[in-house]
Design a protein around this motif. Structure first.
Motif, PDB file in Angstrom:
ATOM      1  N   ARG A 294     -11.427  -3.234  -3.498  1.00  0.00           N
ATOM      2  CA  ARG A 294     -11.279  -3.018  -2.060  1.00  0.00           C
ATOM      3  C   ARG A 294     -12.398  -3.706  -1.314  1.00  0.00           C
ATOM      4  N   PHE A 295     -12.030  -4.524  -0.342  1.00  0.00           N
ATOM      5  CA  PHE A 295     -12.971  -5.290   0.474  1.00  0.00           C
ATOM      6  C   PHE A 295     -13.831  -6.250  -0.353  1.00  0.00           C
TER       7      PHE A 295
ATOM      8  N   TRP B  44       0.830  -1.209   0.000  1.00  0.00           N
ATOM      9  CA  TRP B  44       0.000   0.000   0.000  1.00  0.00           C
ATOM     10  C   TRP B  44       0.863   1.257   0.000  1.00  0.00           C
TER      11      TRP B  44
ATOM     12  N   HIS C   4     -17.161  -1.188  -4.879  1.00  0.00           N
ATOM     13  CA  HIS C   4     -15.770  -1.065  -5.302  1.00  0.00           C
ATOM     14  C   HIS C   4     -15.487  -1.894  -6.547  1.00  0.00           C
TER      15      HIS C   4
ATOM     16  N   ASN D 253      -1.549  -7.787  -4.006  1.00  0.00           N
ATOM     17  CA  ASN D 253      -2.745  -7.579  -3.186  1.00  0.00           C
ATOM     18  C   ASN D 253      -3.812  -6.916  -4.038  1.00  0.00           C
TER      19      ASN D 253
ATOM     20  N   TRP E 293      -0.552  -4.553  -7.397  1.00  0.00           N
ATOM     21  CA  TRP E 293      -1.848  -5.142  -7.770  1.00  0.00           C
ATOM     22  C   TRP E 293      -1.751  -6.664  -7.733  1.00  0.00           C
TER      23      TRP E 293
ATOM     24  N   ALA F  39      -6.600  -5.964  -3.356  1.00  0.00           N
ATOM     25  CA  ALA F  39      -7.362  -4.919  -2.670  1.00  0.00           C
ATOM     26  C   ALA F  39      -6.881  -3.523  -3.069  1.00  0.00           C
ATOM     27  N   THR F  40      -5.655  -3.442  -3.616  1.00  0.00           N
ATOM     28  CA  THR F  40      -5.132  -2.147  -4.061  1.00  0.00           C
ATOM     29  C   THR F  40      -5.680  -1.739  -5.424  1.00  0.00           C
TER      30      THR F  40
ATOM     31  N   ASN G 146      -8.453  -0.706  -6.822  1.00  0.00           N
ATOM     32  CA  ASN G 146      -9.188   0.536  -7.072  1.00  0.00           C
ATOM     33  C   ASN G 146      -8.238   1.731  -7.131  1.00  0.00           C
ATOM     34  N   HIS G 147      -7.277   1.771  -6.207  1.00  0.00           N
ATOM     35  CA  HIS G 147      -6.302   2.858  -6.217  1.00  0.00           C
ATOM     36  C   HIS G 147      -5.427   2.779  -7.460  1.00  0.00           C
TER      37      HIS G 147
END
Length: 699
Positions: free
Chosen positions: A678-679, A609, A684, A641, A638, A643-644, A646-647
């Protein structure tokens, strides 16, 4: 050895994990008490201390002989619950690695799971007797135990098959599942068990529930052989179940049973936020099953996995069932499917919306809650939600938000919240009513921010509620943060005075998280909030890092002095607020160039992150010159993880042509069936897919 012969020292030597060890014999005695209250307390104490959250300790294994003794005694008042406890302990042990050494909370090495299975295996013969017991509550858990623990699989299979004739529907379903369990744990009987299940599935003399169970568990035995005909066959059996007569069988399927209606307005205990109290009330409903076939169909959905179209067809049949229990439980299954897997779910959404029936508030509440959780995918239900809200107001009056009947109130509130989540202003009258009258106002606050078209009506009310928060009471922080979030989402500059006052009050009471949230909300109004600078500026030197970061970000948004904030932000890159600092540096752009060396160093951080925050800021400040390193960093994070994502995708969208090297990965993302982002939440993931489509369209 009898229970009362155990002494406390003996339990201490067994490594008891929670509470006084000498209490355990007392709990065992209490579980055999003739007093139901004493029994309930003893069972609860045992689960908490010796089987905490399913764990198995040395004292758990040591208790097993006495639990078997208790279950075998005809004078024990609740033998079924004792056998259920044996089943729970045994199942947990089977799920644990037999080669692994575990540790108790005090750090003691433990192989209690192995010891416990040995004890259960030595006594498993008693399950053969208990499955014939006259007490149905004894037979049911014993059937599952027989399938799991009797070492002689051929004998287990023989006994289980003998139980089928003359049993009620629920017991027959348990027998079928237990046969599949035996097949899966012992290859020696797999063929015989699977063959029996196949014959049973085609036996038209059996009730369709049993045939469906046999069909599903036959497939469970050989998941690799799941053909195209299994789902249509299951659908046909579900239709037969609907058409079958259910009278005359004590175990016949029953419809959804509503929770008892209670009066509205019950206040939570002092110091307990209403959101927390409501969450615990919701737990009461979690896991409720309303039809005997529910666990079976859940197992079938698990077996089908990513075969989304077939699962959707199966759920469509469930949601259209004439049995209200089947229909009710299907709502949750459909919500889980839509929440976990991508695809065109509009058909299922419409069918869930079809469960919004004014005459059935219990099912309507579940349907509305599911639709609210599935925003924005639940858009096809918009008209049905609006119609249901209007029907409730027509039948119960404009004050239905605070109706005395709990079910009516809950169903109406969930429908309003789902409609508001879609940004539909037809929810506004009910939201305003809740904010004005105060009953369950917090539930309206949570969705008010989605009604931006009504900011003029909502902002004054939300500001008033924020002004009434007692910041000295920590239990009100959740409400304060929800109000701040709603005002930020509405985007009405008229909220600035209330937010400024809240910042002052929160800082005074050292409610740092709330102060930071209010500062971020204030920053979202930019120059229109400049008159609050006298409050914000001193907080850029606050001792609390979260407040300091939020205040520094607000300084930039309110006055735009890059020279004044960039050094502060660079310092914050070395704190746990580096994400906030990097984001603001990125928004500043080229004027934040002094931060580039520090951001480049952050790109080598071990935490993915941190690398993402640094890379996005690096691009926003340095542009094309930084593109190769930014692309490499974002793709690596990416992959590490998702979960990253979207960013990552938000930055790639801003990069335009510079993001071309990422196109293979972006296109690959659009081929995936399971939700990501994310989540792994619906909003998302939908945002993620939209960003991917936008990037590929520009390629």
């Amino acid at each position: 050895m009898m229970i009362n012969e155990i002494d406390g020292a003996g339990w201490e030597s067994m490594g008891h994990a929670y509470g006084p060890a000498s209490d355990v014999p007392g709990w065992l005695q209490g579980m055999a008490s003739a007093d139901p209250g004493v029994r309930d307390e003893a069972f609860s104490a045992f689960y908490s201390a010796a089987h905490h959250q399913g764990d198995v300790y040395p004292c758990t294994a040591a208790s097993l002989p006495f639990l078997f003794e208790m279950a075998g005694s005809l004078v024990t008042p609740d033998r079924g619950s004792v056998i259920e406890l044996l089943l729970s302990i045994g199942q947990e042990c089977l799920d644990m690695d037999p080669e692994r050494v575990y540790f108790t909370p005090d750090g003691t090495e433990s192989r209690a799971h192995v010891d416990a299975l040995e004890v259960i295996g030595e006594r498993a013969e008693v399950f053969v007797r208990w499955v014939m017991d006259p007490d149905e509550e004894v037979r049911r858990p014993a059937i599952e135990c027989l399938g799991l623990f009797l070492a002689d699989s051929a004998r287990a299979l023989e006994v289980l098959r003998s139980l089928l004739p003359g049993s009620g529907t629920v017991q027959r379903l348990l027998v079928v599942r237990a046969v599949a369990t035996v097949a899966l744990r012992d290859a020696a009987v797999h063929g015989a068990a699977a063959g029996w299940l196949e014959e049973l599935a085609g036996d038209t003399a059996q009730v369709p529930e049993v045939r469906l169970a046999a069909l599903v568990h036959r497939a469970r035995c050989t998941p690799g052989e799941l053909g195209d005909a299994v789902v249509p066959a299951a659908v046909g059996l579900i239709r037969e179940i609907e058409q079958a007569e259910t009278g005359g069988d004590d175990d016949a399927p029953r419809g959804a049973e509503a929770e008892p209606d209670v009066a509205a307005g019950a206040a939570p205990s002092p110091g307990v936020p209403p959101q927390v109290a409501a969450a615990f009330k919701d737990l009461e409903q979690h896991g409720r099953v309303h039809a005997p076939t529910t666990s079976l169909l859940e197992a079938f959905h698990t077996l089908l996995g990513d075969r989304v179209s077939e699962r959707s067809a199966l759920l469509a049949e469930q949601l259209c069932s004439a049995d209200p229990g089947v229909r009710y439980d299907a709502i949750r299954m459909a919500k889980e499917l839509i929440g976990q897997w991508r695809g065109d779910h509009s058909g299922l959404v419409v069918l869930i919306a079809g469960c919004l029936l004014p005459e059935d508030a219990y099912t309507s509440a579940a349907a509305a809650e599911a639709l609210g959780a599935l925003v924005p995918v639940s858009k096809p239900a918009r008209e049905a939600l609006a119609a249901y809200v209007e029907a409730c107001r027509a039948e119960h009056g404009p004050g239905v938000w605070a109706a005395r009947e709990r079910l009516v109130r809950r169903a109406h509130q969930e429908a309003v919240r789902a409609l508001a989540g879609l940004g539909d202003l037809r929810a506004l009258p009910c939201v305003l009513e809740a904010l004005d009258e105060g009953t369950d106002a917090w539930r309206a606050v949570q969705v008010a921010g989605h009604l931006g078209g009504a900011a003029g009506d909502l902002t004054p009310r939300l500001s008033k509620l924020l002004a009434e928060v007692d910041f000295s009471d920590a239990s009100q922080s959740m409400s304060a943060n929800a109000l701040v979030s709603a005002l930020r989402e509405l985007g009405d500059p008229a909220a600035v005075p209330a937010l400024t006052t809240a910042i002052v009050a929160a800082v005074r009471e050292e409610q740092w998280h709330t102060a930071a949230s209010a500062l971020k909300a204030l920053a979202s109004f930019g120059r229109e909030a400049a008159f609050a600078l006298d409050v914000v500026r001193p907080l850029a030197d606050a001792q609390d890092v979260t407040v300091r970061a939020a205040a520094t970000a607000a300084l930039w948004e309110l006055e735009g002095d890059a020279a004044g904030v960039v050094p502060r932000l660079v310092e914050l890159l070395d704190t746990h607020e580096n994400d906030e600092a990097a984001a603001v540096l990125g928004r500043i752009g080229q004027a934040a160039a002094p931060a580039l060396p520090r951001l480049r160093k952050m790109m080598a951080a071990g935490y993915e992150w941190t690398r993402v925050y640094a890379a996005t800021a690096l691009w926003d400040i340095g542009g094309d010159a930084e593109a190769p390193a930014v692309v490499e960093t974002l793709l690596a994070a990416w992959a590490e993880n998702d979960a990253t994502s979207n960013h990552v995708l938000a930055c790639l969208s801003r990069m335009g042509p510079a993001a071309r090297p990422t196109l293979p990965r972006v296109r690959e993302e659009l081929t995936l069936l399971r939700r990501s982002g994310r989540f792994r939440s619906v909003p998302h993931d939908e945002e993620l897919q939209s960003a991917c489509r936008s990037i590929t369209a520009r390629a």
